[in-house]
Design an enzyme around this catalytic site. Structure first.
Site, mmCIF file in Angstrom:
data_model
loop_
_atom_site.group_PDB
_atom_site.id
_atom_site.type_symbol
_atom_site.label_atom_id
_atom_site.label_comp_id
_atom_site.label_asym_id
_atom_site.label_seq_id
_atom_site.Cartn_x
_atom_site.Cartn_y
_atom_site.Cartn_z
ATOM 1 N N ARG A 1 0.843 -1.202 0.000
ATOM 2 C CA ARG A 1 0.000 0.000 0.000
ATOM 3 C C ARG A 1 0.879 1.253 0.000
ATOM 4 N NH1 ARG A 1 -4.494 -0.072 4.429
ATOM 5 N NH2 ARG A 1 -2.786 0.474 5.820
ATOM 6 N N LYS B 1 -2.697 6.350 1.847
ATOM 7 C CA LYS B 1 -2.595 6.889 3.200
ATOM 8 C C LYS B 1 -1.757 8.166 3.196
ATOM 9 C CE LYS B 1 -3.115 4.147 7.342
ATOM 10 N NZ LYS B 1 -4.551 3.903 7.484
ATOM 11 N N GLU C 1 -16.504 6.093 4.533
ATOM 12 C CA GLU C 1 -15.802 5.463 5.652
ATOM 13 C C GLU C 1 -15.715 6.430 6.821
ATOM 14 O OE1 GLU C 1 -11.596 4.666 5.085
ATOM 15 O OE2 GLU C 1 -11.504 6.098 3.453
HETATM 16 C C1 LIG Z 1 -5.650 3.205 7.840
HETATM 17 C C2 LIG Z 1 -7.039 3.504 7.442
HETATM 18 C C3 LIG Z 1 -8.037 2.512 7.393
HETATM 19 C C4 LIG Z 1 -7.825 1.113 7.886
HETATM 20 O O1 LIG Z 1 -6.856 0.402 7.167
HETATM 21 P P1 LIG Z 1 -6.190 -0.895 7.829
HETATM 22 O O2 LIG Z 1 -5.217 -1.339 6.811
HETATM 23 O O3 LIG Z 1 -7.278 -1.876 8.064
HETATM 24 O O4 LIG Z 1 -5.555 -0.438 9.091
HETATM 25 C C5 LIG Z 1 -9.289 2.869 6.913
HETATM 26 N N1 LIG Z 1 -9.553 4.131 6.525
HETATM 27 C C6 LIG Z 1 -8.631 5.117 6.572
HETATM 28 C C7 LIG Z 1 -8.991 6.477 6.114
HETATM 29 C C8 LIG Z 1 -7.352 4.836 7.035
HETATM 30 O O5 LIG Z 1 -6.441 5.809 7.110
#
Ligand SMILES: *Cc1c(COP(=O)(O)O)cnc(C)c1O
Length: 361
Positions: free
Chosen positions: A97, A198, A234
């Protein structure tokens, strides 16, 4: 476990723990001993970095990250098992990622092997900060950013990849389930933007609404899509699922939600449980009509949502031991803590890897 991993014992039973009040751990910054730093010049690739004492970084006031937000983060956890092993959960997925984000933000990126090796080194260097089994986990936070100066023209001359560790307890403290506010004004991501990676730029722009929601007594915010304002996306940092009958639905990955690793695991697990899983557009009405709603993430694991409030109207959902969320939480944490067989090959045990031996950790 990687086939090449040597099975040297990593018994921690006799090892000293850091002086932490484990039972009081929440989810927050906690200074630990060591961190990892690697640097890379423009046009080159990341070489092996170094474990150094935890300290502030020196950075140019004109750096790309400070001026233009060129940065990405990743978060994952290390777990201590009852029998004294130290485990990671799908660290390769975080590495991949990070690579996709680095491509989006025009940065070079450590390879998957480098990333996973850095995780292992940071965990071993901060071993005494890994909470005892059942008391919490060691959260690993990495940041990749443009550290070189840039004012007008590309490229950025230097990039930095760093990783540190903090012992953490629970992310959400609401035992009875979260009470969310559905945000109707501010948006988190837009089509073609950076919501799918991210990027550090995705978070502080929505603090204004998360802070307001918290002040109003809500646990977190649920965001709607920017294009229509009609569909659920989300939470601030976790993905959302809705359950109705035998069908589990979650917003599809289309560039505006973060492809969570926990989300991916949950899709596999719920299919194994016999549910039909749909990745699709989820209109707010479908969520309001659901029997059960929960969110997922490395920090949140799986957390039940007790209610959502949309335009001042509150809708409640099923909570408690009999929910799918409770079953998923138990299944996932059993796998992560090595209490059951990991049939999916998701966990990675940290042995005293060669590199760490040479580093005398
Ligand atoms: C990190 C994150 C998640 C969750 O991702 P994981 O890989 O399951 O930890 C979901 N939404 C956002 C906006 C994030 O920054």
């Amino acid at each position: 476990m990687a086939p090449s991993a040597q099975s040297l014992p990593t018994s921690v039973s006799d090892e000293k723990y850091a002086n932490v009040k484990w039972e009081e751990l929440g989810f927050g910054f906690y200074r630990t001993d060591s961190m990892y730093v690697a640097k890379c010049k423009h046009g080159e690739s990341f070489q092996e970095g170094k474990i150094v004492p935890y300290a502030d970084l020196q950075i140019s006031p004109c750096s790309a990250v400070l001026n233009y937000g060129q940065g990405l983060y990743e978060g994952l956890k290390a777990y201590r098992t009852e029998d004294g092993r130290i485990m990671l959960f799908r660290p390769d997925q975080n590495a991949l990622r990070l690579q996709s984000g680095a491509h989006r933000l025009c940065m070079p990126c450590p390879s998957v092997d480098q990333f996973v090796s850095a995780v292992k080194q940071v965990v071993l260097a901060n071993k005494k900060w890994i909470p005892p089994p059942g008391r919490g986990t060691l959260y690993l936070r990495s940041v990749l950013f443009g550290s070189g100066p840039i004012l007008g023209s590309f490229p950025v001359s230097e990039y930095t990849f760093t990783m540190f560790a903090c012992p953490v307890g629970r992310y959400h403290s609401d035992n009875a389930g979260l009470n969310l506010k559905i945000e109707d004004k501010f948006r988190r991501a837009f089509p073609g933007g950076t919501g799918g990676v991210k990027s550090i730029t995705n978070y502080s722009p929505v603090w204004i609404t998360v802070a307001e929601a918290k002040a109003q007594g809500f646990s977190d915010v649920l965001f709607l899509d920017a294009a229509t304002g009609k569909n659920v996306e989300e939470l601030y940092a976790s993905n959302v699922f809705i359950v109705k009958g035998n069908v589990v639905s979650t917003p599809e990955i289309s560039g505006t939600i973060l492809p969570g690793i926990t989300r991916k695991c949950i899709i596999e697990l719920t299919r194994d449980f016999g549910y039909k899983v749909e990745e699709r557009v989820v209109p707010v009405e479908d969520l309001l009509d659901a029997e059960e709603v929960f969110c997922s993430g490395t920090a949140a694991i799986v957390t039940t949502i007790a209610s959502v409030t949309f335009k001042d109207k509150k809708t409640g959902f099923k909570t408690g031991d009999k929910t799918l969320a409770a079953k998923l939480f138990a299944t996932l944490t059993d796998i992560q803590l090595g209490r059951v067989e990991d049939k999916n090959g998701w966990t990675v045990e940290i042995d005293r890897c060669h590199q760490c031996e040479t580093l005398k950790l």
